[in-house]
Design a protein around this motif. Sequence first.
Motif, PDB file in Angstrom:
ATOM      1  N   TRP A  50       0.866  -1.166   0.061  1.00  0.00           N
ATOM      2  CA  TRP A  50       0.088  -0.024  -0.115  1.00  0.00           C
ATOM      3  C   TRP A  50       0.808   1.245   0.008  1.00  0.00           C
ATOM      4  O   TRP A  50       1.715   1.508   1.054  1.00  0.00           O
ATOM      5  N   ASN A  51       1.044   2.133  -1.018  1.00  0.00           N
ATOM      6  CA  ASN A  51       1.569   3.323  -1.138  1.00  0.00           C
ATOM      7  C   ASN A  51       0.540   4.373  -1.023  1.00  0.00           C
ATOM      8  O   ASN A  51      -0.135   5.061  -1.842  1.00  0.00           O
ATOM      9  N   LYS A  52       0.275   5.039   0.209  1.00  0.00           N
ATOM     10  CA  LYS A  52      -0.737   5.928   0.526  1.00  0.00           C
ATOM     11  C   LYS A  52      -0.317   7.195  -0.255  1.00  0.00           C
ATOM     12  O   LYS A  52      -1.406   7.810  -0.482  1.00  0.00           O
ATOM     13  N   GLU A  53       0.846   7.586  -0.388  1.00  0.00           N
ATOM     14  CA  GLU A  53       0.791   8.510  -1.043  1.00  0.00           C
ATOM     15  C   GLU A  53       0.442   8.871  -2.534  1.00  0.00           C
ATOM     16  O   GLU A  53      -0.095   9.700  -2.790  1.00  0.00           O
ATOM     17  N   GLU A  54       0.692   7.517  -3.101  1.00  0.00           N
ATOM     18  CA  GLU A  54       0.163   7.530  -4.396  1.00  0.00           C
ATOM     19  C   GLU A  54      -1.577   7.496  -4.453  1.00  0.00           C
ATOM     20  O   GLU A  54      -2.021   8.159  -5.244  1.00  0.00           O
ATOM     21  N   ALA A  55      -2.108   6.984  -3.689  1.00  0.00           N
ATOM     22  CA  ALA A  55      -3.559   7.117  -3.379  1.00  0.00           C
ATOM     23  C   ALA A  55      -4.024   8.417  -3.226  1.00  0.00           C
ATOM     24  O   ALA A  55      -4.747   8.903  -3.713  1.00  0.00           O
ATOM     25  N   ILE A  56      -3.272   9.151  -2.186  1.00  0.00           N
ATOM     26  CA  ILE A  56      -3.704  10.363  -1.870  1.00  0.00           C
ATOM     27  C   ILE A  56      -3.565  11.337  -3.040  1.00  0.00           C
ATOM     28  O   ILE A  56      -4.234  12.294  -3.229  1.00  0.00           O
ATOM     29  N   SER A  57      -2.293  11.023  -3.644  1.00  0.00           N
ATOM     30  CA  SER A  57      -1.999  11.990  -4.770  1.00  0.00           C
ATOM     31  C   SER A  57      -3.356  11.907  -5.839  1.00  0.00           C
ATOM     32  O   SER A  57      -3.564  12.944  -6.636  1.00  0.00           O
TER      33      SER A  57
ATOM     34  N   TYR B 154     -20.673   9.159  -5.595  1.00  0.00           N
ATOM     35  CA  TYR B 154     -19.875   7.979  -6.001  1.00  0.00           C
ATOM     36  C   TYR B 154     -18.508   7.892  -5.046  1.00  0.00           C
ATOM     37  O   TYR B 154     -17.459   7.530  -5.760  1.00  0.00           O
ATOM     38  N   CYS B 155     -18.786   8.094  -3.995  1.00  0.00           N
ATOM     39  CA  CYS B 155     -17.539   8.066  -2.941  1.00  0.00           C
ATOM     40  C   CYS B 155     -16.792   6.786  -3.074  1.00  0.00           C
ATOM     41  O   CYS B 155     -15.567   6.788  -2.987  1.00  0.00           O
ATOM     42  N   ALA B 156     -17.570   5.595  -2.937  1.00  0.00           N
ATOM     43  CA  ALA B 156     -16.994   4.328  -3.089  1.00  0.00           C
ATOM     44  C   ALA B 156     -16.003   4.104  -4.201  1.00  0.00           C
ATOM     45  O   ALA B 156     -14.941   3.567  -4.243  1.00  0.00           O
ATOM     46  N   ARG B 157     -16.791   4.661  -5.540  1.00  0.00           N
ATOM     47  CA  ARG B 157     -16.002   4.073  -6.476  1.00  0.00           C
ATOM     48  C   ARG B 157     -14.331   5.314  -6.613  1.00  0.00           C
ATOM     49  O   ARG B 157     -13.370   4.641  -7.137  1.00  0.00           O
ATOM     50  N   TYR B 158     -14.589   6.318  -6.165  1.00  0.00           N
ATOM     51  CA  TYR B 158     -13.290   7.231  -6.215  1.00  0.00           C
ATOM     52  C   TYR B 158     -12.327   6.507  -5.135  1.00  0.00           C
ATOM     53  O   TYR B 158     -11.119   6.666  -5.467  1.00  0.00           O
ATOM     54  N   VAL B 159     -12.860   6.321  -3.803  1.00  0.00           N
ATOM     55  CA  VAL B 159     -11.939   5.715  -3.001  1.00  0.00           C
ATOM     56  C   VAL B 159     -11.385   4.330  -3.392  1.00  0.00           C
ATOM     57  O   VAL B 159     -10.030   4.019  -3.258  1.00  0.00           O
ATOM     58  N   ALA B 160     -12.138   3.649  -3.889  1.00  0.00           N
ATOM     59  CA  ALA B 160     -11.611   2.390  -4.708  1.00  0.00           C
ATOM     60  C   ALA B 160     -10.307   2.603  -5.706  1.00  0.00           C
ATOM     61  O   ALA B 160      -9.458   1.897  -5.856  1.00  0.00           O
ATOM     62  N   ARG B 161     -10.849   3.463  -6.577  1.00  0.00           N
ATOM     63  CA  ARG B 161      -9.879   3.950  -7.596  1.00  0.00           C
ATOM     64  C   ARG B 161      -8.540   4.441  -6.897  1.00  0.00           C
ATOM     65  O   ARG B 161      -7.473   3.958  -7.228  1.00  0.00           O
ATOM     66  N   ALA B 162      -8.528   5.314  -5.853  1.00  0.00           N
ATOM     67  CA  ALA B 162      -7.434   5.686  -5.224  1.00  0.00           C
ATOM     68  C   ALA B 162      -6.878   4.677  -4.329  1.00  0.00           C
ATOM     69  O   ALA B 162      -5.483   4.636  -4.728  1.00  0.00           O
ATOM     70  N   ILE B 163      -7.354   3.580  -3.786  1.00  0.00           N
ATOM     71  CA  ILE B 163      -6.760   2.494  -3.335  1.00  0.00           C
ATOM     72  C   ILE B 163      -5.967   1.852  -4.374  1.00  0.00           C
ATOM     73  O   ILE B 163      -4.654   1.329  -3.960  1.00  0.00           O
ATOM     74  N   GLU B 164      -6.620   1.485  -5.458  1.00  0.00           N
ATOM     75  CA  GLU B 164      -5.830   0.900  -6.502  1.00  0.00           C
ATOM     76  C   GLU B 164      -4.666   1.598  -6.848  1.00  0.00           C
ATOM     77  O   GLU B 164      -3.697   1.094  -7.494  1.00  0.00           O
ATOM     78  N   GLU B 165      -4.684   3.013  -7.223  1.00  0.00           N
ATOM     79  CA  GLU B 165      -3.633   3.742  -7.653  1.00  0.00           C
ATOM     80  C   GLU B 165      -2.501   3.485  -6.446  1.00  0.00           C
ATOM     81  O   GLU B 165      -1.250   3.725  -6.786  1.00  0.00           O
ATOM     82  N   GLY B 166      -2.943   3.255  -5.258  1.00  0.00           N
ATOM     83  CA  GLY B 166      -1.925   2.918  -4.253  1.00  0.00           C
ATOM     84  C   GLY B 166      -1.385   1.654  -4.273  1.00  0.00           C
ATOM     85  O   GLY B 166      -0.465   1.328  -3.191  1.00  0.00           O
ATOM     86  N   GLY B 167      -1.809   0.606  -5.161  1.00  0.00           N
ATOM     87  CA  GLY B 167      -1.125  -0.527  -5.281  1.00  0.00           C
ATOM     88  C   GLY B 167      -1.825  -1.944  -4.844  1.00  0.00           C
ATOM     89  O   GLY B 167      -1.471  -2.752  -4.795  1.00  0.00           O
ATOM     90  N   LEU B 168      -3.186  -1.584  -4.106  1.00  0.00           N
ATOM     91  CA  LEU B 168      -3.887  -2.692  -3.850  1.00  0.00           C
ATOM     92  C   LEU B 168      -5.066  -2.797  -4.712  1.00  0.00           C
ATOM     93  O   LEU B 168      -5.768  -1.937  -5.017  1.00  0.00           O
ATOM     94  N   LEU B 169      -5.480  -3.911  -5.061  1.00  0.00           N
ATOM     95  CA  LEU B 169      -6.682  -4.443  -5.578  1.00  0.00           C
ATOM     96  C   LEU B 169      -7.724  -4.363  -4.614  1.00  0.00           C
ATOM     97  O   LEU B 169      -7.935  -4.962  -3.485  1.00  0.00           O
ATOM     98  N   ILE B 170      -9.129  -3.742  -4.870  1.00  0.00           N
ATOM     99  CA  ILE B 170     -10.153  -3.951  -4.428  1.00  0.00           C
ATOM    100  C   ILE B 170     -11.380  -3.996  -5.121  1.00  0.00           C
ATOM    101  O   ILE B 170     -11.434  -3.397  -6.266  1.00  0.00           O
ATOM    102  N   SER B 171     -12.426  -4.828  -4.616  1.00  0.00           N
ATOM    103  CA  SER B 171     -13.545  -4.932  -5.397  1.00  0.00           C
ATOM    104  C   SER B 171     -14.402  -3.678  -5.563  1.00  0.00           C
ATOM    105  O   SER B 171     -14.378  -2.825  -4.307  1.00  0.00           O
ATOM    106  N   HIS B 172     -14.918  -3.325  -6.466  1.00  0.00           N
ATOM    107  CA  HIS B 172     -15.775  -1.991  -6.735  1.00  0.00           C
ATOM    108  C   HIS B 172     -17.044  -2.208  -5.979  1.00  0.00           C
ATOM    109  O   HIS B 172     -18.067  -2.288  -6.777  1.00  0.00           O
TER     110      HIS B 172
END
Length: 89
Positions: free
Chosen positions: A3-10, A23-41
């Motif tokens: 988990w790279n929280k800096e990438e997710a936050i960016s 669409y908060c869940a959609r945006y948060v899921a995408r941020a988490i993925e950008e931080g390097g973790l896979l998450i179901s939408h």
Amino acid sequence: MTWNKEEAISWARQHAQPHSTGYCARYVARAIEEGGLLISHANAHDFGGSLRGAGFHEMPGGTPPEKGDLAVIQPIPGPPMDIPLFLME
């Protein structure tokens, strides 16, 4: 993956909207993925299991949030659930 929280936050900062889009869940899921973790939408009301599956865990009540933490706010009558990503410095 780690988990790279800096990438997710960016990603979250770059894609923040000036008002709620519902669409908060959609945006948060995408941020988490950008931080390097896979998450179901999942929808916001199903998001807790998705977060646990990605390695997130619940903190004891009263624990102050840190940069990169997520909070699942339980639903109240009226507006749907919300999942903020803490972007604090």
